[in-house]
Design a protein around this motif. Structure first.
Motif, PDB file in Angstrom:
ATOM      1  N   LYS A 151       0.847  -1.181   0.000  1.00 47.91           N
ATOM      2  CA  LYS A 151       0.000   0.000   0.000  1.00 47.91           C
ATOM      3  C   LYS A 151       0.891   1.243   0.000  1.00 47.91           C
ATOM      4  O   LYS A 151       1.858   1.327   0.741  1.00 47.91           O
ATOM      5  CB  LYS A 151      -0.903   0.005   1.220  1.00 47.91           C
ATOM      6  CG  LYS A 151      -1.847   1.161   1.238  1.00 47.91           C
ATOM      7  CD  LYS A 151      -2.840   1.094   2.360  1.00 47.91           C
ATOM      8  CE  LYS A 151      -3.721   2.324   2.263  1.00 47.91           C
ATOM      9  NZ  LYS A 151      -4.829   2.272   3.156  1.00 47.91           N
ATOM     10  N   VAL A 152       0.559   2.204  -0.820  1.00 42.60           N
ATOM     11  CA  VAL A 152       1.337   3.437  -0.942  1.00 42.60           C
ATOM     12  C   VAL A 152       0.573   4.554  -0.259  1.00 42.60           C
ATOM     13  O   VAL A 152      -0.618   4.746  -0.480  1.00 42.60           O
ATOM     14  CB  VAL A 152       1.596   3.776  -2.431  1.00 42.60           C
ATOM     15  CG1 VAL A 152       2.354   5.084  -2.552  1.00 42.60           C
ATOM     16  CG2 VAL A 152       2.359   2.653  -3.099  1.00 42.60           C
ATOM     17  N   TYR A 153       1.274   5.314   0.596  1.00 38.63           N
ATOM     18  CA  TYR A 153       0.672   6.401   1.366  1.00 38.63           C
ATOM     19  C   TYR A 153       1.199   7.740   0.881  1.00 38.63           C
ATOM     20  O   TYR A 153       2.338   7.853   0.443  1.00 38.63           O
ATOM     21  CB  TYR A 153       1.041   6.279   2.853  1.00 38.63           C
ATOM     22  CG  TYR A 153       0.611   5.012   3.513  1.00 38.63           C
ATOM     23  CD1 TYR A 153      -0.653   4.905   4.072  1.00 38.63           C
ATOM     24  CD2 TYR A 153       1.464   3.919   3.622  1.00 38.63           C
ATOM     25  CE1 TYR A 153      -1.055   3.748   4.713  1.00 38.63           C
ATOM     26  CE2 TYR A 153       1.074   2.763   4.246  1.00 38.63           C
ATOM     27  CZ  TYR A 153      -0.184   2.683   4.791  1.00 38.63           C
ATOM     28  OH  TYR A 153      -0.574   1.525   5.420  1.00 38.63           O
ATOM     29  N   GLU A 154       0.376   8.776   0.995  1.00 31.69           N
ATOM     30  CA  GLU A 154       0.848  10.153   0.881  1.00 31.69           C
ATOM     31  C   GLU A 154       1.484  10.454   2.237  1.00 31.69           C
ATOM     32  O   GLU A 154       0.799  10.530   3.252  1.00 31.69           O
ATOM     33  CB  GLU A 154      -0.311  11.109   0.617  1.00 31.69           C
ATOM     34  CG  GLU A 154      -0.888  11.010  -0.760  1.00 31.69           C
ATOM     35  CD  GLU A 154      -0.009  11.654  -1.811  1.00 31.69           C
ATOM     36  OE1 GLU A 154       0.660  12.663  -1.505  1.00 31.69           O
ATOM     37  OE2 GLU A 154       0.009  11.147  -2.934  1.00 31.69           O
ATOM     38  N   THR A 155       2.796  10.621   2.266  1.00 37.31           N
ATOM     39  CA  THR A 155       3.539  10.722   3.517  1.00 37.31           C
ATOM     40  C   THR A 155       4.008  12.147   3.763  1.00 37.31           C
ATOM     41  O   THR A 155       4.612  12.776   2.893  1.00 37.31           O
ATOM     42  CB  THR A 155       4.752   9.780   3.486  1.00 37.31           C
ATOM     43  OG1 THR A 155       4.293   8.463   3.225  1.00 37.31           O
ATOM     44  CG2 THR A 155       5.491   9.788   4.801  1.00 37.31           C
ATOM     45  N   GLN A 156       3.749  12.646   4.961  1.00 37.20           N
ATOM     46  CA  GLN A 156       4.253  13.940   5.415  1.00 37.20           C
ATOM     47  C   GLN A 156       5.598  13.677   6.090  1.00 37.20           C
ATOM     48  O   GLN A 156       5.664  13.021   7.121  1.00 37.20           O
ATOM     49  CB  GLN A 156       3.281  14.579   6.411  1.00 37.20           C
ATOM     50  CG  GLN A 156       3.741  15.889   6.984  1.00 37.20           C
ATOM     51  CD  GLN A 156       3.661  17.030   5.987  1.00 37.20           C
ATOM     52  OE1 GLN A 156       2.842  17.013   5.096  1.00 37.20           O
ATOM     53  NE2 GLN A 156       4.511  18.002   6.151  1.00 37.20           N
ATOM     54  N   CYS A 205      15.439  19.740  11.159  1.00 40.45           N
ATOM     55  CA  CYS A 205      15.722  21.161  10.942  1.00 40.45           C
ATOM     56  C   CYS A 205      14.446  21.980  10.786  1.00 40.45           C
ATOM     57  O   CYS A 205      14.488  23.200  10.761  1.00 40.45           O
ATOM     58  CB  CYS A 205      16.607  21.344   9.711  1.00 40.45           C
ATOM     59  SG  CYS A 205      15.811  20.996   8.131  1.00 40.45           S
ATOM     60  N   GLY A 206      13.289  21.311  10.657  1.00 35.06           N
ATOM     61  CA  GLY A 206      12.023  22.015  10.532  1.00 35.06           C
ATOM     62  C   GLY A 206      11.414  21.962   9.146  1.00 35.06           C
ATOM     63  O   GLY A 206      10.274  22.364   8.948  1.00 35.06           O
ATOM     64  N   TYR A 207      12.150  21.501   8.175  1.00 37.11           N
ATOM     65  CA  TYR A 207      11.650  21.425   6.802  1.00 37.11           C
ATOM     66  C   TYR A 207      10.644  20.270   6.685  1.00 37.11           C
ATOM     67  O   TYR A 207      10.860  19.202   7.242  1.00 37.11           O
ATOM     68  CB  TYR A 207      12.813  21.218   5.831  1.00 37.11           C
ATOM     69  CG  TYR A 207      12.388  21.158   4.385  1.00 37.11           C
ATOM     70  CD1 TYR A 207      11.915  22.293   3.741  1.00 37.11           C
ATOM     71  CD2 TYR A 207      12.455  19.976   3.672  1.00 37.11           C
ATOM     72  CE1 TYR A 207      11.528  22.248   2.417  1.00 37.11           C
ATOM     73  CE2 TYR A 207      12.073  19.914   2.346  1.00 37.11           C
ATOM     74  CZ  TYR A 207      11.608  21.056   1.724  1.00 37.11           C
ATOM     75  OH  TYR A 207      11.214  20.998   0.417  1.00 37.11           O
ATOM     76  N   GLU A 208       9.559  20.507   5.987  1.00 35.87           N
ATOM     77  CA  GLU A 208       8.529  19.492   5.776  1.00 35.87           C
ATOM     78  C   GLU A 208       8.198  19.398   4.298  1.00 35.87           C
ATOM     79  O   GLU A 208       8.187  20.397   3.597  1.00 35.87           O
ATOM     80  CB  GLU A 208       7.251  19.837   6.542  1.00 35.87           C
ATOM     81  CG  GLU A 208       7.400  19.865   8.031  1.00 35.87           C
ATOM     82  CD  GLU A 208       6.105  20.190   8.738  1.00 35.87           C
ATOM     83  OE1 GLU A 208       5.083  20.411   8.053  1.00 35.87           O
ATOM     84  OE2 GLU A 208       6.106  20.239   9.968  1.00 35.87           O
ATOM     85  N   PHE A 209       7.925  18.179   3.837  1.00 40.21           N
ATOM     86  CA  PHE A 209       7.482  17.979   2.459  1.00 40.21           C
ATOM     87  C   PHE A 209       6.614  16.731   2.387  1.00 40.21           C
ATOM     88  O   PHE A 209       6.599  15.914   3.299  1.00 40.21           O
ATOM     89  CB  PHE A 209       8.666  17.899   1.486  1.00 40.21           C
ATOM     90  CG  PHE A 209       9.623  16.769   1.751  1.00 40.21           C
ATOM     91  CD1 PHE A 209       9.496  15.567   1.092  1.00 40.21           C
ATOM     92  CD2 PHE A 209      10.663  16.931   2.644  1.00 40.21           C
ATOM     93  CE1 PHE A 209      10.387  14.528   1.317  1.00 40.21           C
ATOM     94  CE2 PHE A 209      11.555  15.903   2.884  1.00 40.21           C
ATOM     95  CZ  PHE A 209      11.416  14.701   2.214  1.00 40.21           C
ATOM     96  N   VAL A 210       5.884  16.605   1.300  1.00 39.09           N
ATOM     97  CA  VAL A 210       4.976  15.477   1.097  1.00 39.09           C
ATOM     98  C   VAL A 210       5.502  14.635  -0.051  1.00 39.09           C
ATOM     99  O   VAL A 210       5.916  15.157  -1.086  1.00 39.09           O
ATOM    100  CB  VAL A 210       3.545  15.971   0.780  1.00 39.09           C
ATOM    101  CG1 VAL A 210       2.627  14.801   0.509  1.00 39.09           C
ATOM    102  CG2 VAL A 210       3.012  16.818   1.918  1.00 39.09           C
ATOM    103  N   ILE A 266       5.904   3.330   3.734  1.00 36.28           N
ATOM    104  CA  ILE A 266       6.203   3.283   5.164  1.00 36.28           C
ATOM    105  C   ILE A 266       4.994   3.638   6.011  1.00 36.28           C
ATOM    106  O   ILE A 266       4.695   2.969   6.978  1.00 36.28           O
ATOM    107  CB  ILE A 266       7.392   4.203   5.493  1.00 36.28           C
ATOM    108  CG1 ILE A 266       8.640   3.664   4.803  1.00 36.28           C
ATOM    109  CG2 ILE A 266       7.615   4.306   6.980  1.00 36.28           C
ATOM    110  CD1 ILE A 266       9.832   4.545   4.932  1.00 36.28           C
ATOM    111  N   GLY A 267       4.302   4.709   5.696  1.00 35.06           N
ATOM    112  CA  GLY A 267       3.155   5.138   6.472  1.00 35.06           C
ATOM    113  C   GLY A 267       2.806   6.583   6.198  1.00 35.06           C
ATOM    114  O   GLY A 267       3.455   7.245   5.399  1.00 35.06           O
ATOM    115  N   PRO A 268       1.791   7.111   6.890  1.00 40.13           N
ATOM    116  CA  PRO A 268       1.339   8.479   6.612  1.00 40.13           C
ATOM    117  C   PRO A 268       2.254   9.576   7.160  1.00 40.13           C
ATOM    118  O   PRO A 268       2.202  10.701   6.703  1.00 40.13           O
ATOM    119  CB  PRO A 268      -0.034   8.538   7.270  1.00 40.13           C
ATOM    120  CG  PRO A 268      -0.022   7.473   8.297  1.00 40.13           C
ATOM    121  CD  PRO A 268       0.898   6.407   7.810  1.00 40.13           C
ATOM    122  N   GLU A 269       3.111   9.272   8.151  1.00 43.90           N
ATOM    123  CA  GLU A 269       4.031  10.271   8.698  1.00 43.90           C
ATOM    124  C   GLU A 269       5.410   9.656   8.864  1.00 43.90           C
ATOM    125  O   GLU A 269       5.547   8.481   9.176  1.00 43.90           O
ATOM    126  CB  GLU A 269       3.543  10.784  10.049  1.00 43.90           C
ATOM    127  CG  GLU A 269       2.295  11.621   9.953  1.00 43.90           C
ATOM    128  CD  GLU A 269       1.931  12.254  11.282  1.00 43.90           C
ATOM    129  OE1 GLU A 269       2.743  12.185  12.216  1.00 43.90           O
ATOM    130  OE2 GLU A 269       0.839  12.809  11.365  1.00 43.90           O
TER     131      GLU A 269
END
Length: 69
Positions: free
Chosen positions: A8-13, A18-23, A28-31
């Motif tokens: 199963k493929v998740y949209e992962t946050q 360092c504080g940088y975030e991307f999707v 692996i999972g959702p986060e």
């Protein structure tokens, strides 16, 4: 194609220390939390930074402080 063959493929946050975030998409999972990313890695930034989470650098400098004399 066979059913239930692919993971199963998740949209992962993805959140870096360092504080940088991307999707992105992963199996692996959702986060996902990571320690280093392309915004803080020395290869991509061109500057050297020491990430010392366990105090190893300070212990090394304290241990060998008297050798410079």
């Amino acid at each position: 194609m066979k059913k239930d063959l692919h993971p199963k493929v998740y949209e992962t946050q993805v959140r870096c220390a360092c504080g940088y975030e991307f999707v992105t998409r992963t199996a692996i999972g959702p986060e996902l939390g990571i320690e280093i990313c392309s915004h803080c890695h020395p290869f991509f930034t061109g500057e050297q930074r020491f990430i010392d989470s366990a105090g190893r650098i300070d212990r090394f400098r304290k241990k060998y402080a008297g050798l410079n004399k």
